[in-house]
Design an enzyme around this catalytic site. Structure first.
Site, PDB file in Angstrom:
ATOM      1  N   GLN A  92      47.318  58.528  49.203  1.00 16.53           N
ATOM      2  CA  GLN A  92      48.726  58.225  48.954  1.00 16.53           C
ATOM      3  C   GLN A  92      48.911  57.707  47.523  1.00 16.53           C
ATOM      4  O   GLN A  92      48.164  56.850  47.053  1.00 16.53           O
ATOM      5  CB  GLN A  92      49.229  57.182  49.976  1.00 16.53           C
ATOM      6  CG  GLN A  92      50.716  56.919  49.926  1.00 16.53           C
ATOM      7  CD  GLN A  92      51.569  58.131  50.334  1.00 16.53           C
ATOM      8  OE1 GLN A  92      51.145  59.006  51.067  1.00 16.53           O
ATOM      9  NE2 GLN A  92      52.796  58.173  49.837  1.00 16.53           N
TER      10      GLN A  92
ATOM     11  N   LYS B 203      53.517  59.578  58.486  1.00 15.92           N
ATOM     12  CA  LYS B 203      52.580  60.715  58.531  1.00 15.92           C
ATOM     13  C   LYS B 203      51.671  60.605  59.759  1.00 15.92           C
ATOM     14  O   LYS B 203      51.477  61.575  60.487  1.00 15.92           O
ATOM     15  CB  LYS B 203      51.764  60.782  57.231  1.00 15.92           C
ATOM     16  CG  LYS B 203      52.622  61.174  56.028  1.00 15.92           C
ATOM     17  CD  LYS B 203      51.912  61.064  54.680  1.00 15.92           C
ATOM     18  CE  LYS B 203      52.896  61.368  53.550  1.00 15.92           C
ATOM     19  NZ  LYS B 203      52.319  61.217  52.195  1.00 15.92           N
TER      20      LYS B 203
ATOM     21  N   ASP C  45      47.663  68.049  50.165  1.00 17.47           N
ATOM     22  CA  ASP C  45      48.786  67.652  49.295  1.00 17.47           C
ATOM     23  C   ASP C  45      49.094  68.740  48.262  1.00 17.47           C
ATOM     24  O   ASP C  45      50.165  68.727  47.647  1.00 17.47           O
ATOM     25  CB  ASP C  45      48.418  66.381  48.511  1.00 17.47           C
ATOM     26  CG  ASP C  45      49.100  65.136  49.053  1.00 17.47           C
ATOM     27  OD1 ASP C  45      50.174  65.263  49.666  1.00 17.47           O
ATOM     28  OD2 ASP C  45      48.553  64.034  48.834  1.00 17.47           O
TER      29      ASP C  45
HETATM   30  N1  GUN Z   1      53.676  59.729  47.037  1.00 12.76           N
HETATM   31  C1  GUN Z   1      54.927  60.251  47.071  1.00 12.76           C
HETATM   32  N2  GUN Z   1      54.903  61.501  47.593  1.00 12.76           N
HETATM   33  C2  GUN Z   1      53.616  61.769  47.892  1.00 12.76           C
HETATM   34  C3  GUN Z   1      52.970  62.904  48.477  1.00 12.76           C
HETATM   35  O1  GUN Z   1      53.558  63.940  48.805  1.00 12.76           O
HETATM   36  N3  GUN Z   1      51.628  62.780  48.634  1.00 12.76           N
HETATM   37  C4  GUN Z   1      50.935  61.678  48.253  1.00 12.76           C
HETATM   38  N4  GUN Z   1      49.611  61.673  48.427  1.00 12.76           N
HETATM   39  N5  GUN Z   1      51.508  60.614  47.708  1.00 12.76           N
HETATM   40  C5  GUN Z   1      52.842  60.655  47.540  1.00 12.76           C
END
Ligand code: GUN
Length: 295
Positions: free
Chosen positions: A98, A54, A121
């Site tokens: 996350q 990211k 998100d």
């Molecule tokens: N863990 C797995 N996929 C995601 C996501 O799209 N966002 C976040 N914050 N954590 C994740």
């Protein structure tokens, strides 16, 4: 049947170029660079990798990014304080925490503490509710990326039987809502399967579009898939493999080699859904920076 790969790696590169162009134009017009922050609690290997992607992609499109690392033993209270700080930080357009979080932290409390206007998100109940009512909102990155993959490959969804396997808040549940919406990519008849579903094969075998987000490596076999189906594999599990230098290989939820020949379209793992997820997060951040959804 000869199948076509839904190549997320390639498509994400194309969209990355589009985003970069938009950022360059914004900056040339005096707009600040979009700014995304990611909070990573603890040292989960897969989460480290995802957050690393990211941040790297932010750099690649010209976004500002901040990575906030907190120890595994950070208390829920400390994390909530950090979130409040990020909610207030004026030069920050959006942020994510996350998942998964360490067991002593209630992920629901964390999700609800994030200002929905910065919730890129799309996990906050305000964004989920707005999504369900077909109102403008941040869409969860993985389902949003899947919609984009379907749209840009001209996969017809209207009127199709769609089966989603897995009901997580991150993928399965929002995916089922989005595919049923009256929207450009949508208008499917959706069945959502989960751990209490009685005859999974009965459902998956009926699917024109099958989306699997289970996290069970190679769980879906050829006998569970309809001839000509469009198959989307969200699973990406590290499976021990001593023949690999890093000691593991990445496995999807679909037994690719036997399922692919029955499909019209199928996503590879890796290089399918994963890269699209990161791109979608960037798209949400761009929208946040432009105040396209909330002023
Ligand atoms: N863990 C797995 N996929 C995601 C996501 O799209 N966002 C976040 N914050 N954590 C994740």
């Amino acid at each position: 049947m000869s199948y076509k790969l839904l190549n997320g790696k390639e498509l994400s590169q194309t969209i990355k170029g589009e985003i970069k162009q938009e950022v360059d134009a914004m900056v040339a017009n005096g707009h600040p660079r979009p700014h995304l922050a990611a909070v990573l609690v603890g040292n989960d290997g897969a989460s480290e990798t995802y957050v690393g992607h990211k941040v790297k992609m932010c750099d690649a499109v010209g976004f500002e990014s901040s990575l906030i690392r907190l120890n595994e033993d950070t208390s829920e209270e400390e994390l909530l304080e950090k979130i409040e700080q990020l909610n207030q930080q004026e030069d920050l357009d959006g942020f994510i925490v996350q998942l998964p979080l360490p067991k002593h932290i209630d992920a629901r409390k964390v999700t609800q503490a994030i200002d929905y206007r910065k919730d890129v998100d799309g996990f906050h109940p305000v964004n989920v509710g707005r999504m369900a009512q077909n109102l403008p909102s941040y869409l969860p990155a993985t389902p949003y990326g899947i919609l984009e993959l379907l749209e840009r490959n001209n996969v017809e969804t209207s009127g199709k039987e769609c089966v989603v396997v897995g009901r997580s808040n991150i993928v399965g549940s929002p995916m089922s809502i989005l595919l049923a919406r009256n929207a450009k990519v949508g208008n499917c008849t959706v069945t959502l399967c989960h751990s209490r579903t009685k005859d999974l094969k009965y459902h998956t075998s009926r699917a024109d579009i099958l989306v699997v987000a289970l996290g069970k490596p190679e769980f879906i076999t050829a006998d569970m898939v309809k001839e000509g189906a469009v198959v989307i594999d969200v699973g990406i599990t590290r499976v021990k493999d001593d023949s690999k230098k890093r000691g593991y290989r990445l496995a999807g939820d679909i037994k690719f080699d036997e399922v692919a020949p029955k499909c019209s379209f199928i996503t590879p793992v890796p290089g399918g859904v994963g890269p699209m997820t990161v791109i979608s997060l960037l798209k949400n951040t761009l929208k946040a920076s432009r105040k396209e959804i909330y002023t």
